[in-house]
Design an enzyme around this catalytic site. Structure first.
Site, PDB file in Angstrom:
ATOM      1  N   ARG A  50       0.811  -1.217   0.000  1.00  0.00           N
ATOM      2  CA  ARG A  50       0.000   0.000   0.000  1.00  0.00           C
ATOM      3  C   ARG A  50       0.844   1.267   0.000  1.00  0.00           C
ATOM      4  O   ARG A  50       0.451   2.273  -0.602  1.00  0.00           O
ATOM      5  CB  ARG A  50      -0.962  -0.021   1.185  1.00  0.00           C
ATOM      6  CG  ARG A  50      -1.987  -1.148   1.078  1.00  0.00           C
ATOM      7  CD  ARG A  50      -3.057  -1.074   2.136  1.00  0.00           C
ATOM      8  NE  ARG A  50      -4.030  -2.164   1.962  1.00  0.00           N
ATOM      9  CZ  ARG A  50      -5.109  -2.317   2.719  1.00  0.00           C
ATOM     10  NH1 ARG A  50      -5.365  -1.452   3.696  1.00  0.00           N
ATOM     11  NH2 ARG A  50      -5.943  -3.316   2.509  1.00  0.00           N
ATOM     12  N   ASP A 159     -14.837  10.042  11.652  1.00  0.00           N
ATOM     13  CA  ASP A 159     -13.852   9.064  11.204  1.00  0.00           C
ATOM     14  C   ASP A 159     -12.505   9.755  11.105  1.00  0.00           C
ATOM     15  O   ASP A 159     -12.429  10.985  10.929  1.00  0.00           O
ATOM     16  CB  ASP A 159     -14.235   8.456   9.853  1.00  0.00           C
ATOM     17  CG  ASP A 159     -13.571   7.101   9.629  1.00  0.00           C
ATOM     18  OD1 ASP A 159     -14.201   6.065   9.916  1.00  0.00           O
ATOM     19  OD2 ASP A 159     -12.408   7.090   9.185  1.00  0.00           O
TER      20      ASP A 159
END
Length: 292
Positions: A50, A159
């Site tokens: 990633r 979030d």
């Protein structure tokens, strides 16, 4: 000692960039310090795959240089991008449906008379991802109180990842994503909308107006002043080490009304003063309990 240093420098992954144990441990430490998320060494390949994309995009040739950037005075934006890359957002409408049944029957329905007499209620989706959880909470509310817009009840959704928050605020979903929503609610609160060449379904203004979306780090500062009648924090603390888990539970304790509910994931348990089980993975704040 020399053998240990060689092990630290040996690449963990066969790829475009060297990725040593020292590189992994440094990234894991940064991630833990920023977000509380604990990365075990078994995640090394995932971390490499990633973040190698970020090295390539930034024109960097080593993870050491990438860590220097993330930790630099101007690295806040890249910190956010790194966390977004390393976190997995698995969510769907009405995930763990027994929670929404409990919210309906044990929290919302019993409070309707008080709400219609001027009472107040606040709900919090503390790791809302792309929005399916808070929209499911709002739909559960509207199912028992179609007049919810006229009541003093609101949902906070937060979030750590600004990218998923942008998706949540847009309220735009594929047809298969909204399939779990009961047809009557789906037809009333979602309308077809074009997203490029694709037809998607957008949450209505009435549905979206019940929810406020904000960026928040669960181990950072919490700017909210009021307390909540219910908090959803599901499948989040499993990524934290035990001391961080205990910190989050204790902070939730201070933000719940007496008798308020805490909803956690199916594999999580709350073992903290002041909470008692109120059903499977639902915990009730004991009235009058104090947290030391």
């Amino acid at each position: 000692m020399s053998a240990m240093r060689d092990l630290q420098r040996e690449s963990l992954v066969d790829g475009e960039y060297p990725f040593s144990l020292s590189d992994f441990e440094r990234i894991a430490a940064i991630t833990r310090d920023i977000s509380g998320i604990s990365l075990s060494e078994t995640k090394a390949t995932l971390v490499y795959s990633r973040l190698a994309k970020r090295l390539r995009a930034l024109g960097l040739r080593s993870f050491d240089k990438y860590c220097e950037l993330v930790c630099s005075e101007g690295g806040a934006e890249e910190q956010s991008i790194m966390l977004a890359a390393l976190t997995t957002n698995v969510t769907r409408f009405y995930r763990e449906p027994h929670h929404f049944e409990h919210l309906r029957d044990q929290v919302l329905a019993p409070a309707l008379n008080d709400l219609r007499s001027g009472g107040r209620m606040r709900l919090w989706s503390s790791a809302c991802s792309t929005g399916e959880e808070p929209y499911s909470m709002a739909l559960t509310l509207l199912a028992v109180a179609p007049d919810a817009q006229r009541l003093n009840i609101r949902i906070l959704a937060t979030d750590i990842d600004p990218n998923v928050l942008a998706t949540a605020r847009a309220g735009l979903y594929r047809a298969d994503a909204i399939e779990p929503i009961p047809a009557q609610l789906r037809d009333k609160y979602f309308k077809a909308a074009r997203d490029g060449a694709e037809t998607k379904w957008r949450a209505s203004d009435d549905l979206r107006a019940l929810i406020t979306f904000n960026h928040l780090n669960l181990i950072g500062e919490w700017p909210m002043k009021g307390k909540f009648d219910a908090i959803f924090c599901r499948n989040v603390v499993i990524y934290f080490e035990e001391p961080t888990q205990n910190l989050v539970w204790s902070r939730f304790h201070t933000r719940l009304e007496p008798g308020g509910r805490l909803y956690v994931g199916h594999s999580e348990r709350v073992e903290a003063p002041g909470f008692q089980s109120d059903g499977l993975t639902v915990y009730k704040l004991t009235s009058g309990a104090r947290h030391e």
